[in-house]
Structures are given as C-alpha cells and as structure tokens.
Design a protein around this motif. Structure first.
Motif, mmCIF file in Angstrom:
data_model
loop_
_atom_site.group_PDB
_atom_site.id
_atom_site.type_symbol
_atom_site.label_atom_id
_atom_site.label_comp_id
_atom_site.label_asym_id
_atom_site.label_seq_id
_atom_site.Cartn_x
_atom_site.Cartn_y
_atom_site.Cartn_z
ATOM 1 N N TRP A 238 -1.466 -31.953 108.306
ATOM 2 C CA TRP A 238 -0.499 -32.489 109.359
ATOM 3 C C TRP A 238 0.238 -33.755 109.221
ATOM 4 C CZ3 TRP A 238 -1.646 -36.820 112.177
ATOM 5 C CH2 TRP A 238 -2.984 -37.273 112.179
ATOM 6 N N LEU A 239 -0.511 -34.573 108.336
ATOM 7 C CA LEU A 239 0.095 -35.972 108.178
ATOM 8 C C LEU A 239 1.385 -35.753 107.468
ATOM 9 C CD1 LEU A 239 -3.149 -37.559 106.343
ATOM 10 C CD2 LEU A 239 -2.248 -37.990 108.756
ATOM 11 N N THR A 240 1.921 -34.801 107.000
ATOM 12 C CA THR A 240 3.211 -34.741 106.365
ATOM 13 C C THR A 240 4.225 -34.889 107.424
ATOM 14 O OG1 THR A 240 2.443 -32.957 104.772
ATOM 15 C CG2 THR A 240 4.640 -33.068 105.038
ATOM 16 N N VAL A 241 4.100 -34.683 108.619
ATOM 17 C CA VAL A 241 5.004 -34.931 109.736
ATOM 18 C C VAL A 241 5.203 -36.313 109.987
ATOM 19 C CG1 VAL A 241 5.343 -34.434 112.271
ATOM 20 C CG2 VAL A 241 4.064 -32.783 111.121
ATOM 21 N N ILE A 242 4.350 -37.119 109.810
ATOM 22 C CA ILE A 242 4.841 -38.738 110.015
ATOM 23 C C ILE A 242 5.258 -39.364 108.747
ATOM 24 C CG2 ILE A 242 3.097 -38.817 111.827
ATOM 25 C CD1 ILE A 242 1.224 -40.152 109.810
ATOM 26 N N SER A 243 5.406 -38.611 107.535
ATOM 27 C CA SER A 243 5.957 -39.211 106.391
ATOM 28 C C SER A 243 7.539 -39.696 106.570
ATOM 29 C CB SER A 243 5.943 -38.035 105.095
ATOM 30 O OG SER A 243 7.053 -36.960 105.519
ATOM 31 N N PRO A 244 8.154 -39.052 107.292
ATOM 32 C CA PRO A 244 9.708 -39.697 107.388
ATOM 33 C C PRO A 244 9.665 -41.076 108.191
ATOM 34 C CG PRO A 244 9.754 -37.489 108.173
ATOM 35 C CD PRO A 244 8.367 -37.853 108.002
ATOM 36 N N PHE A 245 8.447 -41.452 108.975
ATOM 37 C CA PHE A 245 8.243 -42.800 109.657
ATOM 38 C C PHE A 245 7.920 -43.784 108.626
ATOM 39 C CE2 PHE A 245 7.561 -39.527 113.058
ATOM 40 C CZ PHE A 245 8.633 -40.127 114.082
ATOM 41 N N ALA A 246 6.922 -43.356 107.818
ATOM 42 C CA ALA A 246 6.797 -44.024 106.488
ATOM 43 C C ALA A 246 7.705 -44.447 105.667
ATOM 44 C CB ALA A 246 5.542 -43.712 105.847
ATOM 45 N N GLY A 247 8.542 -43.370 105.380
ATOM 46 C CA GLY A 247 9.818 -43.371 104.430
ATOM 47 C C GLY A 247 10.922 -44.467 105.220
ATOM 48 N N ALA A 248 10.872 -44.524 106.332
ATOM 49 C CA ALA A 248 11.832 -45.347 107.148
ATOM 50 C C ALA A 248 11.487 -46.874 107.092
ATOM 51 C CB ALA A 248 12.127 -45.033 108.630
ATOM 52 N N LEU A 249 10.093 -47.021 107.234
ATOM 53 C CA LEU A 249 9.503 -48.245 106.924
ATOM 54 C C LEU A 249 9.979 -48.809 105.583
ATOM 55 C CD1 LEU A 249 6.067 -48.013 108.942
ATOM 56 C CD2 LEU A 249 8.210 -49.271 109.546
ATOM 57 N N ALA A 250 9.713 -47.686 104.670
ATOM 58 C CA ALA A 250 9.865 -48.193 103.109
ATOM 59 C C ALA A 250 11.207 -48.547 102.973
ATOM 60 C CB ALA A 250 9.644 -46.880 102.210
ATOM 61 N N ILE A 251 12.237 -48.000 103.629
ATOM 62 C CA ILE A 251 13.613 -48.457 103.344
ATOM 63 C C ILE A 251 13.770 -49.807 104.100
ATOM 64 C CG2 ILE A 251 15.967 -47.824 103.880
ATOM 65 C CD1 ILE A 251 15.034 -44.695 103.796
ATOM 66 N N GLY A 252 13.218 -50.030 105.572
ATOM 67 C CA GLY A 252 13.386 -51.220 105.990
ATOM 68 C C GLY A 252 12.856 -52.509 105.008
ATOM 69 N N ILE A 253 11.654 -52.227 104.426
ATOM 70 C CA ILE A 253 11.066 -53.307 103.411
ATOM 71 C C ILE A 253 11.949 -53.551 102.307
ATOM 72 C CG2 ILE A 253 8.945 -53.647 102.106
ATOM 73 C CD1 ILE A 253 8.317 -53.944 104.917
ATOM 74 N N TYR A 254 12.473 -52.436 101.819
ATOM 75 C CA TYR A 254 13.364 -52.413 100.581
ATOM 76 C C TYR A 254 14.659 -53.374 100.896
ATOM 77 C CZ TYR A 254 16.249 -51.178 96.839
ATOM 78 O OH TYR A 254 17.084 -50.937 95.332
ATOM 79 N N GLY A 255 15.116 -53.277 102.147
ATOM 80 C CA GLY A 255 16.351 -54.146 102.628
ATOM 81 C C GLY A 255 15.766 -55.363 102.904
ATOM 82 N N PHE A 256 14.559 -55.712 103.438
ATOM 83 C CA PHE A 256 14.163 -56.788 103.428
ATOM 84 C C PHE A 256 13.836 -57.744 102.497
ATOM 85 C CE2 PHE A 256 10.412 -59.919 104.800
ATOM 86 C CZ PHE A 256 11.347 -60.541 105.532
ATOM 87 N N GLU A 257 13.402 -56.992 101.451
ATOM 88 C CA GLU A 257 13.129 -57.622 100.270
ATOM 89 C C GLU A 257 14.523 -57.972 99.395
ATOM 90 O OE1 GLU A 257 10.669 -58.956 97.181
ATOM 91 O OE2 GLU A 257 10.182 -58.406 99.206
ATOM 92 N N ILE A 258 15.559 -57.197 99.757
ATOM 93 C CA ILE A 258 16.958 -57.908 99.183
ATOM 94 C C ILE A 258 17.036 -59.187 99.792
ATOM 95 C CG2 ILE A 258 19.332 -57.420 99.128
ATOM 96 C CD1 ILE A 258 18.483 -54.441 98.609
ATOM 97 N N PHE A 259 16.800 -59.156 101.177
ATOM 98 C CA PHE A 259 17.195 -60.562 101.867
ATOM 99 C C PHE A 259 16.256 -61.820 101.399
ATOM 100 C CE2 PHE A 259 15.616 -63.147 105.497
ATOM 101 C CZ PHE A 259 16.794 -63.572 105.922
ATOM 102 N N VAL A 260 14.838 -61.357 101.410
ATOM 103 C CA VAL A 260 14.064 -62.292 100.611
ATOM 104 C C VAL A 260 14.353 -62.810 99.255
ATOM 105 C CG1 VAL A 260 11.515 -62.894 99.892
ATOM 106 C CG2 VAL A 260 12.162 -61.500 102.161
ATOM 107 N N ALA A 261 14.831 -62.143 98.620
ATOM 108 C CA ALA A 261 15.339 -62.559 97.153
ATOM 109 C C ALA A 261 16.205 -63.510 97.288
ATOM 110 C CB ALA A 261 15.883 -61.207 96.080
#
Length: 284
Positions: A238-261
């Motif tokens: 059932w944890l597969t259901v929340i994977s999109p939320f983790a994916g959204a956080l990953a994309i957010g962290i990715y964009g934030f890392e560009i800003f931090v760079a």
C-alpha cells in the motif's frame, strides 16, 4: 509420553524464528531503498589506486565540467557579435551580474576593475562545480569533497593578503587588520589575537566549511528522496500510493539544489570581495 515435552516446542520454535528472519532477509535482498552515507563522496579509484595520484569519479566530474565550460566559452568568444545571440547573452548576463551585483557594490569601480578577473573566474568556477550535482549522469558536485572548496578558499586568502601587503606593507597590513584605531589600549590585548586568528585561519576555514557542508547536505537530501520514491514505488504494498508525494518532494529538492548551487557561488564570491575590500580600504 515423557519425550513429548522436549520434542513438541521444536517445530514451533523453528517456525517463529523463520517468520522473524524473513522480513529482514526480504529487505536486504531487494535493496529497494539505499541509505546514503559519506562513502558516496569517496568512490573507488578508476586509475592509479593506492597512489598519491589516485583518480576517481569525483576528479572525473571536475574534469568534465571544466572541459565543457572552457570549450563552450571559447566557442562563444570566437563567435562574439555586437548583437549577441542567446548563448552570448547568457554569458554576458552572468558577467554583468557578478560585476554589478558583487564587484561594483563591494569594491567600487577603481578596485573593482583590478579584481574583476579573479572574482568573475571564481564565481563561474564555483557555479560550474556546484551545478554538476544536479546534472544527470554526473550527479555529484565537484565541491562536495573538501579539496576543491579548500583550494578556492586558500586562493581567496592569498589574493586578499597579497593585496593588503602590497598597499600597506607586511607590518602595516597586520596592524590594519588586527588593531583598529581609537580603542582603549587594554582592549588590544584581547582583540589583536582574535583578529589575527580570523585573518590567517577563520576566514578561509569558514569559506571552506560553508561551501562543503551545503553541497554535501544537498546531495544527501536528493539521494534520500529519490531513493525513497523508488523504494515506495516498487514496494508492492500500500506504500506505493504515497510514492507520488515522495516524488514531488524529490523534484522540489532537485530544484532547491539548483538554487543552492548558484547561491553558494554567490555567497563565496561576495565574501571574497568583502575580504579584499577590508584588506585594501583606506579606513578599517
């Protein structure tokens, strides 16, 4: 009948132990989620293992980024036009940003022209190395291992010390940095050692640690959320259901890392300009 108590619990005991161990073996075998450690920043050697000239993935990333930037800049410079194209406009925008946002506001026009080549080169160099951490296939910032941040910090240290010594002489520079005028004489007993330590150690050490810590933290955060998304998506539960939320956080962290760079390259460069200004200013 006497043997039954001794024999009876054994099948149940084996069954319980197997049930207890099976989830552990399942988790280890599937490797659905990889927890990042500092070993991420010390990969195995690609060449010359065990020698002072060891070459690993970190050095490879650095060489690739330097080569790409040099080739691109040489091509753009050789094709420069009075009316710039898109690539030339981007390069000119970066140079203008450093000149107007850092050099002009900190050092002014006169001293700014002297130190512009150093500061622009420093900014572009750090931005290039930082941004490698978000480029697919590289996925590791060149500044996420201490050697490069330390080199950039020591380079800055040499520049502002040499600039100060050239203007005031060695003794005059030390007096200017460690003993500001107008203070009660007993204060100097405490102030001079602290200011001396700041000039020769604290400034470049803080530059190194700030840049290194941000690049390491950013890489670990990205790996955690990307790995967590992968693990949840393929967990077959059932944890597969929340994977999109983790994916959204990953994309957010990715964009934030560009800003931090970009932010860390800016902070490092503006602090370098401030230290140069402090070393060369007429007043403390």
């Amino acid at each position: 009948m006497a043997g039954h108590p001794a024999v009876g619990p054994r099948p149940r005991e084996i069954e319980l132990n197997t049930a207890d161990l099976s989830p552990t073996l399942h988790a280890e075998g599937d490797s659905l989620f990889h927890i990042p450690t500092l070993d991420e920043f010390f990969p195995e050697a690609l060449l010359f293992a065990g020698t002072p000239f060891e070459f690993n993935r970190v050095q490879l990333v650095r060489l690739i980024m330097i080569a790409v930037v040099l080739i691109v800049l040489c091509i753009i410079a050789s094709r420069a036009k009075l009316v710039p194209g898109r690539a030339q406009s981007i390069v000119e925008l970066i140079i203008e940003f450093v000149h107007n946002g850092i050099i002009k506001n900190t050092l002014g026009l006169k001293d700014g022209m002297r130190f512009a080549p150093f500061l622009i080169t420093l900014f572009v160099f750090l931005l290039t190395m930082n941004i490698a951490g978000v480029i697919p296939g590289l996925n590791l910032a060149g500044t996420s291992v201490i050697g490069l941040p330390l080199l950039a910090a020591l380079w800055t240290f040499v520049v502002y010390v040499v600039a100060g010594v050239k203007k005031r002489g060695f003794a005059g520079y030390l007096k200017h940095e460690t003993a500001p005028p107008g203070l009660p004489k007993p204060i100097y007993l405490l102030l001079v050692p602290i200011e001396f330590l700041q000039v020769v150690l604290i400034r470049w050490a803080s530059l190194t640690i700030r840049l290194l810590a941000n690049m390491v933290a950013g890489h670990i955060m990205m790996v955690v959320f990307i790995g967590l998304t992968h693990g949840l998506l393929f967990s077959a539960s059932w944890l597969t259901v929340i994977s999109p939320f983790a994916g959204a956080l990953a994309i957010g962290i990715y964009g934030f890392e560009i800003f931090v760079a970009g932010l860390q390259a800016f902070i490092f460069t503006i602090l370098a300009a401030v230290y140069i200004q402090m070393a060369t200013a007429d007043e403390h």
